[in-house]
Design a protein around this motif. Sequence first.
Motif, mmCIF file in Angstrom:
data_model
loop_
_atom_site.group_PDB
_atom_site.id
_atom_site.type_symbol
_atom_site.label_atom_id
_atom_site.label_comp_id
_atom_site.label_asym_id
_atom_site.label_seq_id
_atom_site.Cartn_x
_atom_site.Cartn_y
_atom_site.Cartn_z
ATOM 1 N N PHE A 122 26.132 35.792 38.529
ATOM 2 C CA PHE A 122 25.521 34.639 39.928
ATOM 3 C C PHE A 122 26.341 34.691 41.074
ATOM 4 O O PHE A 122 25.848 35.248 41.697
ATOM 5 N N GLN A 123 27.439 34.960 40.381
ATOM 6 C CA GLN A 123 28.865 35.072 41.718
ATOM 7 C C GLN A 123 28.636 36.497 42.482
ATOM 8 O O GLN A 123 28.066 36.786 43.186
ATOM 9 N N LEU A 124 28.311 37.753 41.560
ATOM 10 C CA LEU A 124 28.095 38.996 42.337
ATOM 11 C C LEU A 124 26.838 38.682 43.140
ATOM 12 O O LEU A 124 26.207 39.578 44.254
ATOM 13 N N ASP A 125 25.091 37.968 42.205
ATOM 14 C CA ASP A 125 23.734 37.550 43.353
ATOM 15 C C ASP A 125 24.437 37.081 44.270
ATOM 16 O O ASP A 125 23.343 37.555 44.918
ATOM 17 N N GLY A 158 39.361 34.280 23.545
ATOM 18 C CA GLY A 158 38.363 33.578 23.730
ATOM 19 C C GLY A 158 37.141 34.474 25.014
ATOM 20 O O GLY A 158 36.717 33.462 25.451
ATOM 21 N N TYR A 159 37.632 35.133 24.887
ATOM 22 C CA TYR A 159 36.694 36.321 26.033
ATOM 23 C C TYR A 159 36.211 37.175 25.481
ATOM 24 O O TYR A 159 36.367 37.970 25.707
ATOM 25 N N SER A 160 35.342 37.116 24.572
ATOM 26 C CA SER A 160 34.892 38.359 23.810
ATOM 27 C C SER A 160 33.392 38.851 24.185
ATOM 28 O O SER A 160 32.875 39.656 23.503
ATOM 29 N N PHE A 161 33.303 38.135 25.052
ATOM 30 C CA PHE A 161 31.576 38.739 25.647
ATOM 31 C C PHE A 161 31.820 39.348 26.953
ATOM 32 O O PHE A 161 32.483 39.183 27.476
ATOM 33 N N ILE A 162 31.258 40.976 26.300
ATOM 34 C CA ILE A 162 30.806 41.718 27.454
ATOM 35 C C ILE A 162 29.903 42.282 27.925
ATOM 36 O O ILE A 162 28.873 41.845 27.185
ATOM 37 N N ALA A 163 29.679 42.081 28.905
ATOM 38 C CA ALA A 163 28.171 42.692 29.706
ATOM 39 C C ALA A 163 28.499 43.205 30.824
ATOM 40 O O ALA A 163 29.487 44.391 31.475
ATOM 41 N N TYR A 164 27.173 44.236 30.357
ATOM 42 C CA TYR A 164 27.242 45.318 31.826
ATOM 43 C C TYR A 164 26.340 45.305 33.010
ATOM 44 O O TYR A 164 25.106 44.952 32.692
ATOM 45 N N VAL A 165 26.679 45.367 34.359
ATOM 46 C CA VAL A 165 26.143 44.768 35.836
ATOM 47 C C VAL A 165 26.018 45.819 36.610
ATOM 48 O O VAL A 165 26.930 46.623 37.091
ATOM 49 N N GLY A 166 23.873 46.111 36.800
ATOM 50 C CA GLY A 166 24.494 47.229 37.040
ATOM 51 C C GLY A 166 23.775 46.566 38.912
ATOM 52 O O GLY A 166 22.795 45.374 38.601
ATOM 53 N N VAL A 167 24.383 46.724 39.647
ATOM 54 C CA VAL A 167 24.262 46.254 41.108
ATOM 55 C C VAL A 167 23.399 47.060 41.949
ATOM 56 O O VAL A 167 24.067 48.790 42.073
ATOM 57 N N PHE A 168 22.717 46.808 42.464
ATOM 58 C CA PHE A 168 21.548 47.325 43.718
ATOM 59 C C PHE A 168 22.292 46.157 44.817
ATOM 60 O O PHE A 168 22.002 45.649 44.855
ATOM 61 N N LEU A 169 22.253 47.666 46.213
ATOM 62 C CA LEU A 169 22.516 47.129 47.317
ATOM 63 C C LEU A 169 21.478 47.137 48.333
ATOM 64 O O LEU A 169 20.384 48.508 47.955
ATOM 65 N N ASP A 171 31.571 33.612 27.253
ATOM 66 C CA ASP A 171 29.853 32.784 25.967
ATOM 67 C C ASP A 171 28.902 33.685 27.618
ATOM 68 O O ASP A 171 29.105 33.167 28.411
ATOM 69 N N THR A 172 28.119 33.273 27.080
ATOM 70 C CA THR A 172 26.573 33.596 27.500
ATOM 71 C C THR A 172 26.302 33.239 28.974
ATOM 72 O O THR A 172 26.484 33.298 30.042
ATOM 73 N N MET A 173 27.107 31.576 28.749
ATOM 74 C CA MET A 173 27.085 30.386 29.892
ATOM 75 C C MET A 173 27.534 31.071 30.681
ATOM 76 O O MET A 173 27.916 30.791 31.638
ATOM 77 N N HIS A 174 29.400 31.565 30.764
ATOM 78 C CA HIS A 174 30.158 32.385 31.026
ATOM 79 C C HIS A 174 29.614 33.262 32.527
ATOM 80 O O HIS A 174 29.619 33.583 33.408
ATOM 81 N N ALA A 175 29.259 34.153 31.726
ATOM 82 C CA ALA A 175 28.841 35.750 31.864
ATOM 83 C C ALA A 175 27.173 35.145 32.614
ATOM 84 O O ALA A 175 27.694 36.033 34.310
ATOM 85 N N LYS A 176 26.301 34.388 32.647
ATOM 86 C CA LYS A 176 25.432 33.540 33.228
ATOM 87 C C LYS A 176 26.306 33.646 34.619
ATOM 88 O O LYS A 176 25.672 34.003 36.318
ATOM 89 N N ASP A 177 27.215 32.831 34.978
ATOM 90 C CA ASP A 177 27.606 32.310 36.272
ATOM 91 C C ASP A 177 28.784 33.307 37.555
ATOM 92 O O ASP A 177 28.073 33.466 38.342
#
Length: 159
Positions: free
Chosen positions: A124-127, A65-76, A115-121
């Motif tokens: 947001f934790q990263l942010d 159930g964890y097929s959604f992958i995203a890459y997040v670039g982080v600016f410090l 899914d996208t909602m989980h990825a959004k959460d």
Amino acid sequence: MAKFKLDEIDHQILDMLIDNTRIPFTDIAKKLLISAGTVHVRVKKMEEAGIIKGSSLTLDYKKLGYSFIAYVGVFLQNTSQTKFVLERIHEIPYVTVAHITTGKFNIFCKIRAKDTMHAKDIIFQLDDIDGIYRTETMISLEESINDKKRLMHTIFNEL
């Protein structure tokens, strides 16, 4: 520390372990016409030399159930915050990979979500981590290649 020399038997053992980390030493021994004790000793020496670092388990994330992958670039805000931010990122289990990078981003992460909602959460934790002033996300449409075995075989064939 002297460089560990791999001989042909070591290469053959590694080739078999790359293809199947759970292969019994007795099976390797039969194929190479050596004793299981010899395989055990050689694997132990490669572990002690740091050539072999454990073994891995490959999961089918889609079935879990964890097929959604995203890459997040982080600016410090400041590069001096890198260590602190990485320690906070490490606390988020859905961030499976994080690299300190040059170029556009200070840190580049891979996340795995339901899914996208989980990825959004997760994003947001990263942010919310102190020191991160912005993130940029790219969604993976398909993980087309994820094959470390080919690289490992190539490296050992070049030695």
